[in-house]
Design an enzyme around this catalytic site. Sequence first.
Site, PDB file in Angstrom:
ATOM      1  N   MET A  14       0.822  -1.209   0.000  1.00  0.00           N
ATOM      2  CA  MET A  14       0.000   0.000   0.000  1.00  0.00           C
ATOM      3  C   MET A  14       0.856   1.258   0.000  1.00  0.00           C
ATOM      4  O   MET A  14       1.789   1.370   0.797  1.00  0.00           O
ATOM      5  CB  MET A  14      -0.884   0.056   1.260  1.00  0.00           C
ATOM      6  CG  MET A  14      -1.956  -0.993   1.342  1.00  0.00           C
ATOM      7  SD  MET A  14      -3.036  -0.698   2.781  1.00  0.00           S
ATOM      8  CE  MET A  14      -1.903  -0.986   4.150  1.00  0.00           C
ATOM      9  N   CYS A  72      -8.016   2.204  10.137  1.00  0.00           N
ATOM     10  CA  CYS A  72      -7.296   1.850   8.915  1.00  0.00           C
ATOM     11  C   CYS A  72      -7.490   0.375   8.573  1.00  0.00           C
ATOM     12  O   CYS A  72      -7.705   0.020   7.411  1.00  0.00           O
ATOM     13  CB  CYS A  72      -5.814   2.169   9.061  1.00  0.00           C
ATOM     14  SG  CYS A  72      -4.852   1.817   7.561  1.00  0.00           S
ATOM     15  N   GLY A  96       0.892 -10.032   8.284  1.00  0.00           N
ATOM     16  CA  GLY A  96       1.761 -10.434   9.385  1.00  0.00           C
ATOM     17  C   GLY A  96       1.214 -10.124  10.763  1.00  0.00           C
ATOM     18  O   GLY A  96       1.970 -10.110  11.733  1.00  0.00           O
ATOM     19  N   CYS A 168       1.880   5.335  11.311  1.00  0.00           N
ATOM     20  CA  CYS A 168       2.744   5.164  10.135  1.00  0.00           C
ATOM     21  C   CYS A 168       2.864   6.430   9.303  1.00  0.00           C
ATOM     22  O   CYS A 168       3.821   6.594   8.557  1.00  0.00           O
ATOM     23  CB  CYS A 168       2.219   4.023   9.273  1.00  0.00           C
ATOM     24  SG  CYS A 168       0.661   4.401   8.411  1.00  0.00           S
TER      25      CYS A 168
END
Length: 324
Positions: A14, A72, A96, A168
């Site tokens: 992404m 998100c 993950g 992030c």
Amino acid sequence: LLMRDHYEVHGFFMQLAQPNFLFQKERVEHIAEKLQMHLTVIDLRPEFEQKVLDYFAGSYFDALTPNPCVICNKEIKFGLFLDAILSAGMNGMATGHYARRVKRDHIYQLHTGLDPKKDQSYFLSRLNQTQLEKIHFPLGGKTKESVYQFVEEKGFLDFRGQESQDVCFMDNSGVGDFLRNRPDAITSAGNIVNSAGTILGRHKGLFNYTIGQRKGLGISSETPLYVIALDLVNNAVVVGKNDELFKKDIRIHTLHWLSGGPPDTSREYKVRIRYSHRGSIARLMLEENDWGTISFQEPQRAVTPGQFAVIYDDTELLGSGVIE
């Protein structure tokens, strides 16, 4: 791990609002090349801005403390990103996350990851059955250390200690600077008061403060004072002593159940009021329009409006609500 289990694997990455996107992209390209895996980059920047960044900033300006990772995951990673992956001809998506998916009686359950220090189920508490049907979590039954050892045996030596960021899209400037630079920024100063309404000082904008905060208040007192509430109506930061931070009953709204329906409210469950919270035993009282009350056996410290209260039955994540 998927290749070892004879899956045909394609890589997807992404592009959101990562300040170090080019560095991340280079790392991902290196991984894909080493695994001889096809790689596709999906650009979701406009959607991320609308669904995550607007929510993140808007919450702070409404005197709430958001959790962008939960939103998100629901809207972007397991929403639009998953849709793009399925549209590209894939049968499912593996990530993950340290969480486990279990199918029982045609219902997909979400359970905590085996490694209690790395369990990420909290962040997946708004997913639904349609999403869970298509998701695989290959790391859910493993510890972080065993994963490090596995990838190092495969020749990937530069991952140990490279943890993913909590936020992030943030560079090193921090939350305050990010919010001040938003076009919809609400930065007006106001009073710092105690629970009796006595003015003790001035604040620099409600978005700079969160429940339980002690440092950076700029006021002096004989006993330590903490932020116990953010009063949006009066634009005031309310402070009090440590014992004023504890609450036994909390209101929640926008309740969401992963199975599609609510659990048995005659039982007790474990509830986590933030990601770092280990959980505490409580009872649920459900109301109309997806509202409810959580009553804890023991008072909980620094319950924070805007965060998610996530409800567990042992290791199974049942659902969540937004703390009012």
